[in-house]
Scaffold this motif. Structure first.
Motif, mmCIF file in Angstrom:
data_model
loop_
_atom_site.group_PDB
_atom_site.id
_atom_site.type_symbol
_atom_site.label_atom_id
_atom_site.label_comp_id
_atom_site.label_asym_id
_atom_site.label_seq_id
_atom_site.Cartn_x
_atom_site.Cartn_y
_atom_site.Cartn_z
ATOM 1 N N VAL A 193 0.845 -1.195 0.000
ATOM 2 C CA VAL A 193 0.000 0.000 0.000
ATOM 3 C C VAL A 193 0.882 1.247 0.000
ATOM 4 N N GLN A 194 1.904 1.224 0.827
ATOM 5 C CA GLN A 194 2.842 2.348 0.895
ATOM 6 C C GLN A 194 3.552 2.546 -0.439
ATOM 7 N N GLN A 195 3.925 1.455 -1.089
ATOM 8 C CA GLN A 195 4.603 1.552 -2.381
ATOM 9 C C GLN A 195 3.712 2.200 -3.431
ATOM 10 N N ILE A 196 2.454 1.827 -3.456
ATOM 11 C CA ILE A 196 1.515 2.418 -4.412
ATOM 12 C C ILE A 196 1.334 3.899 -4.120
ATOM 13 N N GLN A 197 1.214 4.223 -2.848
ATOM 14 C CA GLN A 197 1.037 5.624 -2.465
ATOM 15 C C GLN A 197 2.262 6.460 -2.830
ATOM 16 N N GLN A 198 3.449 5.918 -2.593
ATOM 17 C CA GLN A 198 4.675 6.653 -2.889
ATOM 18 C C GLN A 198 4.845 6.904 -4.383
ATOM 19 N N ASN A 199 4.489 5.920 -5.188
ATOM 20 C CA ASN A 199 4.705 6.029 -6.628
ATOM 21 C C ASN A 199 3.567 6.715 -7.373
ATOM 22 N N PHE A 200 2.332 6.557 -6.876
ATOM 23 C CA PHE A 200 1.186 7.058 -7.632
ATOM 24 C C PHE A 200 0.256 7.963 -6.825
ATOM 25 N N GLU A 201 0.517 8.103 -5.519
ATOM 26 C CA GLU A 201 -0.322 8.867 -4.594
ATOM 27 C C GLU A 201 -1.676 8.178 -4.388
ATOM 28 N N GLU A 202 -2.415 8.665 -3.406
ATOM 29 C CA GLU A 202 -3.646 7.992 -2.980
ATOM 30 C C GLU A 202 -4.713 7.940 -4.061
ATOM 31 N N GLU A 203 -4.624 8.817 -5.038
ATOM 32 C CA GLU A 203 -5.589 8.801 -6.138
ATOM 33 C C GLU A 203 -5.634 7.425 -6.795
ATOM 34 N N ALA A 204 -4.501 6.712 -6.772
ATOM 35 C CA ALA A 204 -4.424 5.398 -7.422
ATOM 36 C C ALA A 204 -5.262 4.349 -6.701
ATOM 37 N N PHE A 205 -5.520 4.538 -5.407
ATOM 38 C CA PHE A 205 -6.295 3.547 -4.641
ATOM 39 C C PHE A 205 -7.665 3.314 -5.266
ATOM 40 N N LYS A 206 -8.253 4.380 -5.770
ATOM 41 C CA LYS A 206 -9.582 4.301 -6.377
ATOM 42 C C LYS A 206 -9.587 3.391 -7.604
ATOM 43 N N TYR A 207 -8.433 3.269 -8.239
ATOM 44 C CA TYR A 207 -8.340 2.516 -9.489
ATOM 45 C C TYR A 207 -7.601 1.191 -9.326
ATOM 46 N N THR A 208 -7.418 0.750 -8.083
ATOM 47 C CA THR A 208 -6.667 -0.488 -7.832
ATOM 48 C C THR A 208 -7.598 -1.651 -7.490
ATOM 49 N N LEU A 209 -7.406 -2.744 -8.201
ATOM 50 C CA LEU A 209 -8.127 -3.988 -7.947
ATOM 51 C C LEU A 209 -7.102 -5.024 -7.504
ATOM 52 N N VAL A 210 -7.294 -5.603 -6.317
ATOM 53 C CA VAL A 210 -6.358 -6.601 -5.805
ATOM 54 C C VAL A 210 -6.690 -7.953 -6.428
ATOM 55 N N LEU A 211 -5.679 -8.599 -7.004
ATOM 56 C CA LEU A 211 -5.875 -9.918 -7.615
ATOM 57 C C LEU A 211 -5.075 -10.957 -6.839
ATOM 58 N N PHE A 212 -5.777 -11.851 -6.166
ATOM 59 C CA PHE A 212 -5.137 -12.939 -5.423
ATOM 60 C C PHE A 212 -5.001 -14.144 -6.347
ATOM 61 N N THR A 213 -3.781 -14.679 -6.458
ATOM 62 C CA THR A 213 -3.546 -15.841 -7.316
ATOM 63 C C THR A 213 -3.234 -17.077 -6.469
ATOM 64 N N GLY A 214 -3.519 -18.244 -7.041
ATOM 65 C CA GLY A 214 -3.290 -19.490 -6.312
ATOM 66 C C GLY A 214 -4.517 -19.973 -5.558
ATOM 67 N N ARG A 215 -5.685 -19.566 -6.033
ATOM 68 C CA ARG A 215 -6.938 -19.919 -5.357
ATOM 69 C C ARG A 215 -7.136 -21.426 -5.265
ATOM 70 N N GLU A 216 -6.575 -22.182 -6.232
ATOM 71 C CA GLU A 216 -6.793 -23.640 -6.250
ATOM 72 C C GLU A 216 -6.138 -24.354 -5.075
ATOM 73 N N HIS A 217 -5.245 -23.659 -4.383
ATOM 74 C CA HIS A 217 -4.557 -24.283 -3.251
ATOM 75 C C HIS A 217 -5.370 -24.207 -1.952
ATOM 76 N N MET A 218 -6.520 -23.558 -2.004
ATOM 77 C CA MET A 218 -7.363 -23.415 -0.812
ATOM 78 C C MET A 218 -8.715 -24.084 -1.030
ATOM 79 N N SER A 219 -9.208 -24.741 -0.002
ATOM 80 C CA SER A 219 -10.578 -25.259 -0.053
ATOM 81 C C SER A 219 -11.522 -24.065 0.124
ATOM 82 N N ASN A 220 -12.791 -24.285 -0.143
ATOM 83 C CA ASN A 220 -13.769 -23.202 0.026
ATOM 84 C C ASN A 220 -13.787 -22.694 1.470
#
Length: 216
Positions: A118-145
């Motif tokens: 979060v700090q890295q995004i803020q430092q490089n793009f400022e908080e305005e970027a938070f509005k346009y950020t979608l978190v993508l978690f990978t490796g979902r198949e390794h977890m049961s429901n």
């Protein structure tokens, strides 16, 4: 506004709606390049040691897509200044601005990878970027429901996604990604862009720094 100006504005809106611009973010080894390849259904990004921001284009679900890959945060091969230069380059490649920053995080290394992103995004793009950020978690198949439900109730998970208005998506790892998974991701991104009114990131301080770099 005269007819010519109105027509020009309409053309810009049409161009924006036709092209989807995505900037991939994440720590080193987060699998950004693999995600870019999966979205475009082509091996266009080299999947190891990205040191410079790079753009690749394709057409997915009848829409033009530009994907900009970036060096990973905490890249030991780049100085802080060099990393920031590459982040600025990613924005110039995504001109007039990305519709989405796709923050890639591996589920299996979440405890380590979520540090300071979060700090890295803020430092490089400022908080305005938070509005346009979608978190993508990978490796979902390794977890049961059940494990996935427990993970989503985790305090660190909640803290991370809260910075981005709770916007996230999950997908399998590179070896397990299917075309249907990529299609669901694109659908999620399209919904995300729609929630933002079709607007793209347009940080004024970035525009100023870009102009200054061109002058130099």
């Amino acid at each position: 506004m005269n007819n010519v100006a109105a027509a020009n504005d309409m053309n810009r809106l049409t161009d924006d709606s036709q092209e989807l611009r995505i900037v991939l973010l994440g720590v080193c080894g987060a699998g950004k390049s693999a995600i870019g390849n999966a979205i475009l259904s082509q091996d266009v990004f080299e999947e190891s040691g990205t040191r410079a921001s790079e753009i690749q284009r394709g057409r997915v679900d009848d829409r033009n897509i530009s994907i900009i890959d970036t060096p990973g945060f905490f890249n030991t091969q780049l100085t802080d200044e060099e990393l920031q230069e590459q982040m600025m380059k990613s924005l110039s490649l995504a001109h007039p601005g990305p519709h989405v920053f796709l923050l890639c995080i591996k589920l299996e290394t979440f405890e380590k990878d979520e540090r300071n992103v979060v700090q890295q995004i803020q430092q490089n793009f400022e908080e305005e970027a938070f509005k346009y950020t979608l978190v993508l978690f990978t490796g979902r198949e390794h977890m049961s429901n059940r494990e996935w439900m427990v993970f989503k109730s985790n305090r660190k998970f909640q803290e991370l996604v809260s910075h981005f208005r709770g916007q996230y998506h999950e997908i399998n790892s590179k070896e397990e990604i299917k075309q249907s998974h990529s299609s669901k991701l694109i659908k999620k991104i399209n919904e995300f862009v729609k929630q933002n009114g079709g607007q793209h990131y347009n940080n004024k301080s970035y525009a100023v720094s870009l102009m200054e770099s061109r002058i130099d």
